[in-house]
Scaffold this motif. Structure first.
Motif, PDB file in Angstrom:
ATOM      1  N   VAL A  22       0.821  -1.226   0.000  1.00  0.00           N
ATOM      2  CA  VAL A  22       0.000   0.000   0.000  1.00  0.00           C
ATOM      3  C   VAL A  22       0.848   1.266   0.000  1.00  0.00           C
ATOM      4  O   VAL A  22       0.313   2.359  -0.113  1.00  0.00           O
ATOM      5  CB  VAL A  22      -0.979   0.056   1.202  1.00  0.00           C
ATOM      6  N   SER A  23       2.175   1.120   0.151  1.00  0.00           N
ATOM      7  CA  SER A  23       3.135   2.233   0.252  1.00  0.00           C
ATOM      8  C   SER A  23       3.087   2.851   1.646  1.00  0.00           C
ATOM      9  O   SER A  23       2.227   2.518   2.467  1.00  0.00           O
ATOM     10  CB  SER A  23       2.895   3.312  -0.805  1.00  0.00           C
ATOM     11  N   ASN A  24       3.981   3.788   1.894  1.00  0.00           N
ATOM     12  CA  ASN A  24       4.031   4.448   3.205  1.00  0.00           C
ATOM     13  C   ASN A  24       3.179   5.711   3.266  1.00  0.00           C
ATOM     14  O   ASN A  24       3.231   6.458   4.238  1.00  0.00           O
ATOM     15  CB  ASN A  24       5.483   4.716   3.598  1.00  0.00           C
ATOM     16  N   VAL A  25       2.373   5.924   2.229  1.00  0.00           N
ATOM     17  CA  VAL A  25       1.309   6.936   2.320  1.00  0.00           C
ATOM     18  C   VAL A  25       0.257   6.441   3.318  1.00  0.00           C
ATOM     19  O   VAL A  25      -0.489   7.198   3.905  1.00  0.00           O
ATOM     20  CB  VAL A  25       0.686   7.187   0.923  1.00  0.00           C
ATOM     21  N   PHE A  26       0.220   5.113   3.492  1.00  0.00           N
ATOM     22  CA  PHE A  26      -0.647   4.450   4.461  1.00  0.00           C
ATOM     23  C   PHE A  26       0.242   3.539   5.308  1.00  0.00           C
ATOM     24  O   PHE A  26       1.348   3.217   4.921  1.00  0.00           O
ATOM     25  CB  PHE A  26      -1.712   3.606   3.746  1.00  0.00           C
ATOM     26  N   THR A  27      -0.245   3.136   6.465  1.00  0.00           N
ATOM     27  CA  THR A  27       0.498   2.134   7.224  1.00  0.00           C
ATOM     28  C   THR A  27      -0.224   0.796   7.090  1.00  0.00           C
ATOM     29  O   THR A  27      -1.232   0.687   6.398  1.00  0.00           O
ATOM     30  CB  THR A  27       0.693   2.554   8.692  1.00  0.00           C
ATOM     31  N   ASN A  28       0.302  -0.238   7.732  1.00  0.00           N
ATOM     32  CA  ASN A  28      -0.342  -1.550   7.651  1.00  0.00           C
ATOM     33  C   ASN A  28      -0.116  -2.314   8.945  1.00  0.00           C
ATOM     34  O   ASN A  28       0.774  -1.988   9.729  1.00  0.00           O
ATOM     35  CB  ASN A  28       0.153  -2.323   6.421  1.00  0.00           C
ATOM     36  N   GLU A  29      -0.933  -3.321   9.156  1.00  0.00           N
ATOM     37  CA  GLU A  29      -0.894  -4.052  10.425  1.00  0.00           C
ATOM     38  C   GLU A  29       0.393  -4.840  10.646  1.00  0.00           C
ATOM     39  O   GLU A  29       0.983  -4.767  11.735  1.00  0.00           O
ATOM     40  CB  GLU A  29      -2.124  -4.961  10.536  1.00  0.00           C
ATOM     41  N   PRO A  30       0.875  -5.618   9.648  1.00  0.00           N
ATOM     42  CA  PRO A  30       2.106  -6.381   9.904  1.00  0.00           C
ATOM     43  C   PRO A  30       3.299  -5.497  10.277  1.00  0.00           C
ATOM     44  O   PRO A  30       4.094  -5.882  11.147  1.00  0.00           O
ATOM     45  CB  PRO A  30       2.345  -7.121   8.578  1.00  0.00           C
ATOM     46  N   THR A  31       3.444  -4.332   9.658  1.00  0.00           N
ATOM     47  CA  THR A  31       4.599  -3.473   9.970  1.00  0.00           C
ATOM     48  C   THR A  31       4.525  -2.970  11.413  1.00  0.00           C
ATOM     49  O   THR A  31       5.546  -2.875  12.098  1.00  0.00           O
ATOM     50  CB  THR A  31       4.709  -2.312   8.962  1.00  0.00           C
ATOM     51  N   LEU A  32       3.315  -2.696  11.886  1.00  0.00           N
ATOM     52  CA  LEU A  32       3.163  -2.203  13.259  1.00  0.00           C
ATOM     53  C   LEU A  32       3.393  -3.323  14.271  1.00  0.00           C
ATOM     54  O   LEU A  32       4.034  -3.115  15.302  1.00  0.00           O
ATOM     55  CB  LEU A  32       1.774  -1.589  13.444  1.00  0.00           C
ATOM     56  N   ARG A  33       2.897  -4.528  13.948  1.00  0.00           N
ATOM     57  CA  ARG A  33       3.121  -5.665  14.854  1.00  0.00           C
ATOM     58  C   ARG A  33       4.611  -5.998  14.950  1.00  0.00           C
ATOM     59  O   ARG A  33       5.144  -6.242  16.042  1.00  0.00           O
ATOM     60  CB  ARG A  33       2.340  -6.891  14.374  1.00  0.00           C
ATOM     61  N   LEU A  34       5.291  -6.019  13.795  1.00  0.00           N
ATOM     62  CA  LEU A  34       6.724  -6.332  13.788  1.00  0.00           C
ATOM     63  C   LEU A  34       7.515  -5.278  14.551  1.00  0.00           C
ATOM     64  O   LEU A  34       8.418  -5.603  15.338  1.00  0.00           O
ATOM     65  CB  LEU A  34       7.235  -6.444  12.353  1.00  0.00           C
ATOM     66  N   ALA A  35       7.196  -4.016  14.338  1.00  0.00           N
ATOM     67  CA  ALA A  35       7.897  -2.937  15.051  1.00  0.00           C
ATOM     68  C   ALA A  35       7.738  -3.096  16.561  1.00  0.00           C
ATOM     69  O   ALA A  35       8.712  -2.974  17.317  1.00  0.00           O
ATOM     70  CB  ALA A  35       7.374  -1.578  14.592  1.00  0.00           C
ATOM     71  N   HIS A  36       6.518  -3.382  17.010  1.00  0.00           N
ATOM     72  CA  HIS A  36       6.281  -3.595  18.445  1.00  0.00           C
ATOM     73  C   HIS A  36       7.163  -4.723  18.981  1.00  0.00           C
ATOM     74  O   HIS A  36       7.770  -4.598  20.047  1.00  0.00           O
ATOM     75  CB  HIS A  36       4.812  -3.945  18.707  1.00  0.00           C
ATOM     76  N   LYS A  37       7.258  -5.816  18.229  1.00  0.00           N
ATOM     77  CA  LYS A  37       8.016  -6.966  18.714  1.00  0.00           C
ATOM     78  C   LYS A  37       9.515  -6.680  18.774  1.00  0.00           C
ATOM     79  O   LYS A  37      10.198  -7.104  19.713  1.00  0.00           O
ATOM     80  CB  LYS A  37       7.712  -8.188  17.842  1.00  0.00           C
ATOM     81  N   LEU A  38      10.041  -5.957  17.785  1.00  0.00           N
ATOM     82  CA  LEU A  38      11.466  -5.615  17.797  1.00  0.00           C
ATOM     83  C   LEU A  38      11.783  -4.613  18.912  1.00  0.00           C
ATOM     84  O   LEU A  38      12.812  -4.720  19.588  1.00  0.00           O
ATOM     85  CB  LEU A  38      11.885  -5.053  16.438  1.00  0.00           C
TER      86      LEU A  38
END
Length: 406
Positions: free
Chosen positions: A77-93
């Protein structure tokens, strides 16, 4: 429905691919766990791990499931929008490390590019304009973009591309006095691999990393750890900085992070991250849902006590046998490394011949690596089965025997 593909062979590489690589004579077509099959149906054991990438081997069911589930939902979707997997992964790291913020990209080079640009931006915003110097180690490797290859301490990769990026200097690795002499108030960052990968699988001395941390703090410089090769469980800890107990300001990750799917990450603190405001840096594909879904499955699988213990046990199994082979055939002066990143240093009689070991292993149905001309490198899956370790090292011994008897 199966799709008919045109027949290709190794000779096609030399006709249609830019010759930046000289790949082996066979073409792998399928993998399962730590076994790979080539076009002819020959079975090989894989101790190369895609250069420390295939952290869970080939076609691991957890990763296949994560990828296919996400592929049926949302690819990009590009970084004009965010997405669920990127937020979940960031939280875990963030939850698992010193970091408070993550930046996702597509490779280790891009992660390092972001780290180096951030270090210079922090210095630019906070200090005088001449605080932009970056100090790296001789024989380091940080990527192939013009900036990262200039920071890397191997001129054979950076020469011949016009003027180098200025403000970069190199000091011998594991030499604290040399680092002390080089760091000044003009230094914006010191960049180190906790284990030099391409430079020969050379772990840092604890006192060296501790001294680097102190020097950076004294001189308002950032300490950057390039954990592209050493990270994501490979050292026996989630990241090698945890093994040493020395915390960087910025950490870069890639390779094993995606278990074979391309993804990179730069991890840092909130205080430093705020110097990258909207528009200062970016990437079209970075943080895409497919990559982040797979990486989330990777961290869920490897970030366990059981996995850490397993890596350490496998390390001992590899090291003991490799030392025995080295002594029996007089080929290794040292077996070194952390966890499942191992380097066998060739004796003087075999100096410069790591490629011969790579070729001989291939002839004996084994995939290995080299780290420069003088070191044979192993970077297998973290879940490689003992039966595969033993059979693979039997094959390696036969390959070494064939070389020494030639």
């Amino acid at each position: 429905m199966s799709v008919e593909h045109a027949q290709v062979q190794r000779a096609d590489f030399d006709q249609v691919i830019v010759p930046t690589y000289a790949p082996a004579a066979f073409i792998p077509v399928r993998g399962a766990g730590s076994r790979v099959w080539d076009q002819a149906g020959r079975e090989l054991i894989d101790f190369s791990g895609g250069i420390a990438v295939n952290v869970l081997g080939h076609a691991h069911p957890v990763l296949v499931k994560a990828l296919t589930e996400q592929a049926n939902k949302l690819w990009h979707v590009s970084n004009v929008f965010t997405n669920e997997p990127t937020l979940r992964l960031a939280h875990k790291l963030v939850d698992a490390t010193f970091a408070e913020r993550a930046f996702f990209c597509n490779s280790g080079a891009e992660a390092n590019e972001a780290a180096f640009k951030l270090a210079r931006r922090v210095a630019f915003d906070n200090f005088a304009s001449e605080k932009y110097e970056i100090i790296a180690a001789v024989n380091s490797f940080h990527g192939r973009t013009l900036f990262t290859v200039s920071v890397g301490g191997q001129p054979k990769y950076s020469d011949g591309f016009g003027p180098k990026i200025t403000g970069i200097s190199h000091v011998p690795y594991n030499d604290l006095e040399a680092l002390k002499a080089a760091v000044s108030d003009k230094t914006c960052a010191v960049v180190l691999e906790p284990v030099q990968g391409e430079g020969g699988v050379l772990p840092a001395d604890l006192a060296y990393l501790q001294g680097a941390r102190e020097l950076c703090t004294q001189h308002n410089a950032l300490l950057i750890f390039d954990e592209v090769q050493s990270g994501m469980g490979r050292s026996g800890e989630l990241f090698a900085y945890m093994h040493y107990g020395v915390t960087p300001d910025i950490l870069t990750s890639a390779k094993s992070l995606g278990g074979g799917f391309p993804i990179g990450a730069m991890l840092t603190t909130e205080k430093l991250a705020k110097h990258f405001q909207p528009g200062t840096h970016g990437t079209t594909y970075g943080g895409n849902p497919l990559a982040c879904a797979v990486a989330e499955a990777v961290i869920d699988t490897i970030h366990t006590e059981e996995m850490r213990a397993g890596v350490k046990a496998r390390h001992e199994r590899f090291k003991t046998r490799l030392q025995q082979i080295g002594e029996k055939y007089g080929v290794f002066s040292e077996v070194r490394g952390l966890g499942l990143l191992l380097g066998c240093v060739l004796t003087d009689a075999w100096k410069g011949k790591a490629k011969d070991f790579f070729n001989a292993a291939g002839e004996h149905n084994l995939m290995i690596l080299q780290a420069g001309p003088d070191v044979v490198r192993f970077a297998p899956s973290l879940v490689v089965e003992n039966v595969d370790i033993d059979e693979g090292l039997d094959r390696f011994e036969r390959a070494v025997a064939s070389l020494t008897q030639a």
